[in-house]
Scaffold this active site. Structure first.
Site, PDB file in Angstrom:
ATOM      1  N   GLU A 147     103.483 -72.045 -14.765  1.00 56.65           N
ATOM      2  CA  GLU A 147     104.308 -72.111 -15.505  1.00 56.65           C
ATOM      3  C   GLU A 147     104.583 -73.530 -16.163  1.00 56.65           C
ATOM      4  OE1 GLU A 147     107.397 -68.695 -13.687  1.00 56.65           O
ATOM      5  OE2 GLU A 147     107.808 -70.608 -13.213  1.00 56.65           O
ATOM      6  N   GLU A 255     103.283 -62.953 -13.536  1.00 55.03           N
ATOM      7  CA  GLU A 255     104.522 -62.787 -12.570  1.00 55.03           C
ATOM      8  C   GLU A 255     105.753 -61.919 -13.104  1.00 55.03           C
ATOM      9  OE1 GLU A 255     106.451 -66.527 -11.187  1.00 55.03           O
ATOM     10  OE2 GLU A 255     104.483 -67.622 -10.892  1.00 55.03           O
ATOM     11  N   ASP A 266     119.543 -61.858   5.516  1.00 56.76           N
ATOM     12  CA  ASP A 266     119.635 -63.007   6.084  1.00 56.76           C
ATOM     13  C   ASP A 266     120.704 -63.912   5.720  1.00 56.76           C
ATOM     14  OD1 ASP A 266     118.223 -64.126   3.893  1.00 56.76           O
ATOM     15  OD2 ASP A 266     116.420 -63.686   4.874  1.00 56.76           O
ATOM     16  N   ASN A 270     119.796 -64.359  -1.936  1.00 52.97           N
ATOM     17  CA  ASN A 270     118.887 -63.808  -2.584  1.00 52.97           C
ATOM     18  C   ASN A 270     118.815 -64.384  -4.313  1.00 52.97           C
ATOM     19  OD1 ASN A 270     118.346 -61.822  -0.902  1.00 52.97           O
ATOM     20  ND2 ASN A 270     119.894 -60.424  -1.661  1.00 52.97           N
TER      21      ASN A 270
END
Length: 435
Positions: A147, A255, A266, A270
Site C-alpha cells: 500500500e 486486498e 471481544d 471492529n
C-alpha cells in the site's frame, strides 16, 4: 482491413487468494477452524475451497512480535506449498505495519542516505529471496512494498508530503531489480507486483511512477475497502479497465474484505462496521458471500486477473490480541464465524465465474505506426498497436458477448476519421479468427 480474433486457448489464468499471514499466530493462540463440523488446517481448507495463492507479509525486524519475520515466513510458505498453493510474498519494508497512511523506514535504515537505503533495500530483498530459494521456498509473486501510496521507506511526516519521485523511483527500482536478480538465479522467476490502496489513488500514482522511470512490474495490486474509498464498485471496475489498457501489466484486487455481522466477539473494536456496508450487501454471511462473488465477477469482466481476501482467519481468542486490546479487530469480517466454523463466504472461491476471452485486433502494416481506439478501452484514448511481422496487433481481454466499436488509424498519434468496425465478441459472425 481490421480483423478480430478470439483466442481458442483455455480461460486466462487468474489469482484467487487469501492473505493468511496471521495463520501461525492464530494456531499458537489456540484458534480452531472447522468445516462441516470437522477441524481443518487453514491452508488446506482454502486450497480445497478454491484458492490458488497464499499472501504472506514480511517485516524487516519486528522486535515487538515473533511473527512475520523471516523465520515465521518460512514456516508459512512451507505450509502454503504443502497445501499446493502459490505464494505472494509481501515486503512491507518496515519493522511494523506499512500502509496507505504510513511507510516507516526500518530502524536499521532510518538514518541512512537515500543511496544507502536503496542498497539496503536491494540487499534485504535479494538476500531474503535467495535464502528462501535455497530452502525450496521461493515465492511465485513478490510485492515490492505494501500500500505504497506515500513515499516508501520514510516517516510519518513524509507520508503527508508530496512524493519525492527521484528518491521514490530509486528505491522501487532497487527492490524490483533485487527480485529480478534473485529470480535469475532460481527456477522460479517471481512476478513483481506494485500495490496501492484504494482505486482513486492508483492511476495518479502509476502515472507519476512511469514518469519517474518505474516501469518493470508485472502486476498492479489494488486495495478496495468501501470504508476508505471514494469509489463505488462500478468505478473500481472502470479503473481496472483503464489500467489494463494503459500498462503492460495484470491488474487485481489484492486486498478486500466484508463483514458478515456488525456484532463484536471481544473488547477490541471492529475495524469494519456499519460504515463499511454497501447497499444491497447486508452484514450477513449471505451478504458477505454476495459481495465477494459480485466483486470478483466485476474484476474479471473489467479485464482484471483476480481477488485476494484480507484476513479471512483472524479470529478472536482468549489468549491473544493486539497492542490495542485482547482478541481481534477483524473477527466480524473473517470467513469463519465466532466459533471458528467456516462461513458460506468461502464458497466465493469456487464460484463458476464468466471469464473474459483473449482477443487480438490485427491490421495489415502499411505504414510505420498504428493506433487503436474504441469503447472497450474505457476512455484512455488511442493505444499504440504492436508491430508483428507484416501486421500491427493489439491484445486485450473482453467478456463473451460484449459488443465493441473499434476505430484504427495508422501513422498518426490520434484516431483518424476511419470507418468504425463493430464486432461482437463470442459466436458472432463478425468475429474473424486469426490465422
Amino acid at each position: 482491413m481490421l480483423t478480430l480474433g478470439v483466442a481458442q486457448s483455455a480461460e486466462p489464468p487468474i489469482y484467487l487468494g487469501v492473505d493468511i499471514s496471521y495463520a501461525n499466530e492464530m494456531d499458537d493462540c489456540g484458534a480452531v477452524y472447522r468445516s462441516g463440523g470437522k477441524p481443518v488446517d487453514q491452508y488446506q481448507f482454502f486450497k480445497a475451497a478454491g484458492a490458488n495463492v497464499a499472501r504472506i507479509r514480511i517485516w524487516n525486524d519486528p522486535d515487538w512480535t515473533k511473527y512475520s519475520n523471516l523465520a515465521d515466513v518460512k514456516r508459512s510458505i512451507r505450509r502454503a506449498k504443502r497445501a499446493g498453493l502459490q505464494v505472494l510474498l509481501d515486503f512491507h519494508y518496515s519493522d511494523d505495519w506499512a500502509d496507505g497512511e504510513k511507510q516507516l523506514a526500518p530502524k536499521a535504515w532510518a538514518k541512512l542516505s537515500t543511496q544507502d537505503q536503496a542498497k539496503a533495500l536491494y540487499a534485504f530483498t535479494h538476500d531474503t529471496l535467495t535464502e528462501l530459494d535455497r530452502e525450496g521456498l521461493m515465492p511465485e509473486l513478490v510485492q515490492v512494498g505494501n500500500e505504497t501510496n506515500g513515499e516508501i521507506v520514510s516517516s510519518l511526516a513524509k507520508a503527508k508530503e508530496p512524493i519525492h519521485w527521484d528518491r521514490n523511483a530509486l528505491l522501487f527500482n532497487a527492490g524490483i531489480k533485487a527480485v529480478r536478480d534473485a529470480g535469475a538465479e532460481s527456477k522460479i522467476k517471481p512476478r513483481v507486483m506494485l500495490h496501492i490502496a484504494q482505486p482513486e489513488n492508483v492511476e495518479p500514482w502509476f502515472a507519476a511512477a512511469a514518469k519517474a522511470g518505474v516501469s518493470d512490474f508485472d502486476i498492479i495490486g489494488i486495495s478496495y475497502y468501501s470504508k476508505w474509498s471514494k469509489r463505488s464498485m462500478a468505478q473500481l471496475g472502470q479503473t481496472i479497465n483503464r489500467l489494463r489498457n494503459t500498462y503492460a501489466a495484470d491488474v487485481l484486487v489484492v486486498e478486500t474484505a466484508y463483514p458478515f455481522t456488525t456484532a463484536n466477539a471481544d473488547s477490541s473494536p471492529n475495524l469494519l462496521g456499519e460504515d463499511s456496508l454497501i447497499a444491497g450487501y447486508p452484514a450477513t454471511p449471505a451478504g458477505q458471500k454476495k459481495y465477494l462473488i459480485d466483486l470478483t465477477q466485476l474484476v474479471l469482466a473489467s479485464g482484471g486477473t483476480g481477488v485476494f481476501y484480507w484476513e479471512p482467519s483472524w479470529l478472536s481468542t482468549k489468549t491473544c490480541g493486539t497492542r490495542w486490546g485482547k482478541g481481534s479487530n477483524w473477527e466480524n469480517a473473517a470467513l469463519f464465524d465466532f466459533k471458528g466454523q467456516a462461513l458460506e463466504g468461502a464458497d466465493w472461491l469456487k464460484t463458476a465465474y464468466v471469464f473474459p476471452v483473449e482477443v487480438t485486433f490485427k491490421t495489415k502494416a502499411t505504414t510505420d505506426a498504428a493506433f487503436i481506439d474504441g469503447d472497450f478501452l474505457g476512455g484512455v484514448g488511442p493505444r499504440p498497436m504492436t508491430r508483428e511481422g507484416d501486421a500491427f496487433v493489439y491484445r486485450t481481454r473482453l467478456m463473451p458477448g460484449a459488443a465493441v466499436t473499434v476505430a484504427t488509424a495508422e501513422a498518426s498519434d490520434q484516431v483518424a476519421d476511419s470507418p468504425a468496425v463493430a464486432a461482437a465478441i463470442g459466436q458472432s459472425a463478425a468475429v474473424v479468427p486469426l490465422p
